[in-house]
Enzyme design. Sequence first.
Site, PDB file in Angstrom:
ATOM      1  N   LYS A  47       0.821  -1.201   0.000  1.00 37.34           N
ATOM      2  CA  LYS A  47       0.000   0.000   0.000  1.00 37.34           C
ATOM      3  C   LYS A  47       0.864   1.264   0.000  1.00 37.34           C
ATOM      4  CE  LYS A  47      -3.049  -2.476   3.111  1.00 37.34           C
ATOM      5  NZ  LYS A  47      -3.490  -2.555   4.533  1.00 37.34           N
ATOM      6  N   GLY A  48       2.098   1.115   0.475  1.00 37.03           N
ATOM      7  CA  GLY A  48       2.946   2.278   0.734  1.00 37.03           C
ATOM      8  C   GLY A  48       3.208   3.187  -0.459  1.00 37.03           C
ATOM      9  N   GLU A 104       7.939   2.304  -5.704  1.00 36.16           N
ATOM     10  CA  GLU A 104       7.964   1.766  -4.335  1.00 36.16           C
ATOM     11  C   GLU A 104       8.143   2.912  -3.348  1.00 36.16           C
ATOM     12  OE1 GLU A 104       7.415  -0.167  -2.019  1.00 36.16           O
ATOM     13  OE2 GLU A 104       8.620  -1.974  -2.044  1.00 36.16           O
ATOM     14  N   ASP A 105       7.604   2.750  -2.154  1.00 34.84           N
ATOM     15  CA  ASP A 105       7.744   3.802  -1.144  1.00 34.84           C
ATOM     16  C   ASP A 105       9.165   3.877  -0.586  1.00 34.84           C
ATOM     17  OD1 ASP A 105       7.525   1.354   0.144  1.00 34.84           O
ATOM     18  OD2 ASP A 105       5.987   1.977   1.566  1.00 34.84           O
ATOM     19  N   ASP A 108      14.535  -0.862   2.080  1.00 35.36           N
ATOM     20  CA  ASP A 108      15.212  -1.003   3.371  1.00 35.36           C
ATOM     21  C   ASP A 108      16.243  -2.123   3.201  1.00 35.36           C
ATOM     22  OD1 ASP A 108      15.676  -0.733   6.086  1.00 35.36           O
ATOM     23  OD2 ASP A 108      13.885  -1.776   6.720  1.00 35.36           O
ATOM     24  N   LYS A 136      16.821   3.565   2.407  1.00 36.87           N
ATOM     25  CA  LYS A 136      17.593   3.380   3.647  1.00 36.87           C
ATOM     26  C   LYS A 136      18.817   2.545   3.286  1.00 36.87           C
ATOM     27  CE  LYS A 136      13.978   3.068   7.185  1.00 36.87           C
ATOM     28  NZ  LYS A 136      13.355   2.116   8.123  1.00 36.87           N
ATOM     29  N   PHE A 157      12.826   4.689  11.691  1.00 36.50           N
ATOM     30  CA  PHE A 157      11.513   4.253  11.232  1.00 36.50           C
ATOM     31  C   PHE A 157      10.665   5.473  10.888  1.00 36.50           C
ATOM     32  CE2 PHE A 157       7.339   2.413  11.059  1.00 36.50           C
ATOM     33  CZ  PHE A 157       7.602   1.213  10.408  1.00 36.50           C
ATOM     34  N   VAL A 158      10.264   5.550   9.635  1.00 37.56           N
ATOM     35  CA  VAL A 158       9.539   6.729   9.162  1.00 37.56           C
ATOM     36  C   VAL A 158       8.101   6.367   8.804  1.00 37.56           C
ATOM     37  CG1 VAL A 158      11.607   7.911   8.344  1.00 37.56           C
ATOM     38  CG2 VAL A 158      10.394   6.375   6.791  1.00 37.56           C
ATOM     39  N   ASP A 164       3.062   3.585   6.686  1.00 35.74           N
ATOM     40  CA  ASP A 164       2.190   3.491   7.852  1.00 35.74           C
ATOM     41  C   ASP A 164       2.922   3.273   9.157  1.00 35.74           C
ATOM     42  OD1 ASP A 164       2.861   0.774   6.954  1.00 35.74           O
ATOM     43  OD2 ASP A 164       1.582   0.165   8.614  1.00 35.74           O
ATOM     44  N   ARG A 170      -1.052   6.960   6.970  1.00 37.47           N
ATOM     45  CA  ARG A 170      -0.545   7.002   5.597  1.00 37.47           C
ATOM     46  C   ARG A 170      -0.914   8.321   4.924  1.00 37.47           C
ATOM     47  NH1 ARG A 170       0.903   1.641   4.068  1.00 37.47           N
ATOM     48  NH2 ARG A 170      -0.228   0.025   5.198  1.00 37.47           N
TER      49      ARG A 170
HETATM   50  P1  IMP Z   1      12.679  -4.307   2.722  1.00 36.37           P
HETATM   51  O1  IMP Z   1      12.175  -5.617   2.180  1.00 36.37           O
HETATM   52  O2  IMP Z   1      13.440  -4.508   3.999  1.00 36.37           O
HETATM   53  O3  IMP Z   1      13.456  -3.514   1.710  1.00 36.37           O
HETATM   54  O4  IMP Z   1      11.426  -3.507   3.200  1.00 36.37           O
HETATM   55  C1  IMP Z   1      10.694  -2.809   2.319  1.00 36.37           C
HETATM   56  C2  IMP Z   1       9.291  -2.545   2.839  1.00 36.37           C
HETATM   57  O5  IMP Z   1       9.276  -2.416   4.249  1.00 36.37           O
HETATM   58  C3  IMP Z   1       8.824  -1.257   2.294  1.00 36.37           C
HETATM   59  O6  IMP Z   1       8.153  -1.449   1.081  1.00 36.37           O
HETATM   60  C4  IMP Z   1       7.921  -0.735   3.386  1.00 36.37           C
HETATM   61  O7  IMP Z   1       6.616  -1.198   3.163  1.00 36.37           O
HETATM   62  C5  IMP Z   1       8.478  -1.324   4.635  1.00 36.37           C
HETATM   63  N1  IMP Z   1       9.322  -0.371   5.388  1.00 36.37           N
HETATM   64  C6  IMP Z   1      10.662  -0.349   5.480  1.00 36.37           C
HETATM   65  N2  IMP Z   1      11.104   0.653   6.245  1.00 36.37           N
HETATM   66  C7  IMP Z   1       9.990   1.304   6.666  1.00 36.37           C
HETATM   67  C8  IMP Z   1       9.773   2.472   7.509  1.00 36.37           C
HETATM   68  O8  IMP Z   1      10.710   3.121   8.016  1.00 36.37           O
HETATM   69  N3  IMP Z   1       8.478   2.832   7.683  1.00 36.37           N
HETATM   70  C9  IMP Z   1       7.428   2.161   7.142  1.00 36.37           C
HETATM   71  N4  IMP Z   1       7.586   1.079   6.347  1.00 36.37           N
HETATM   72  C10 IMP Z   1       8.850   0.652   6.121  1.00 36.37           C
HETATM   73 MG    MG Z   2       6.372  -0.832   0.362  1.00 36.69          MG
END
Ligand code: IMP
Ligand code: MG
Length: 188
Positions: A47-48, A104-105, A108, A136, A157-158, A164, A170
């Site tokens: 959803k992000g 993508e939002d 990480d 990140k 954490f944002v 969300d 959101r």
């Molecule tokens: P990754 O698989 O670790 O790269 O995580 C990616 C997903 O984790 C993103 O698409 C977000 O939905 C969520 N995410 C990662 N960091 C944050 C944050 O700081 N706030 C909110 N959602 C996050």
């Molecule tokens: Mg996402």
Amino acid sequence: MPGAYEKYLAEVLIDEETLQKRIAELGAQISQDLAGIDDLWLVCVLKGGVMFLSDLTRHLTIPHAIDFMAVTSYGAGARESSGQVRIVMDLSTNPAGKNLLIVEDIIDSGHTLDYIVKMLRTRSPKSIRICALLNKFERREVDIKIDYVGFDIANKFVYGYGLDLDERFRNMPFIGVADLNALEEQAP
Ligand code: IMP
Ligand code: MG
């Protein structure tokens, strides 16, 4: 009027004006780079990514279509990706032969996007590009080439602007750093 989100806000990381200015820049850059490309599809990761997609698409001056998919990688209440990614809603169209731009939002660890890219590759698109609003970079566990990044951010954490805090807030028009202590205190 203060929003309900304020209780959990440690600081404003990226204000609305800065966010919108950068998205306009990204839109102009993408329009320039991908001019002439045929069958361009923006793939919004829900959803992000929904706020970012809706603003970005309005800054594109080149023809394109949009589609949506939803994945989950967090267990309920978790603040880190489990690394176990699952598709909860698939694209409505077949991506074969299309030029895809994943919207993508935040990236990480990179596991979510790595999974999405590998999964989409099996469906024979013509190309796959990635546009992420937030990066990140310190937390990356999987090497991923991101074509367009809005902002590199520190490991905090944002929330807001699509992201969300336990499914809420959101709708905030800016990106804030969450005060996780305040959130724990409020937990039922
Ligand atoms: P990754 O698989 O670790 O790269 O995580 C990616 C997903 O984790 C993103 O698409 C977000 O939905 C969520 N995410 C990662 N960091 C944050 C944050 O700081 N706030 C909110 N959602 C996050
Ligand atoms: Mg996402």
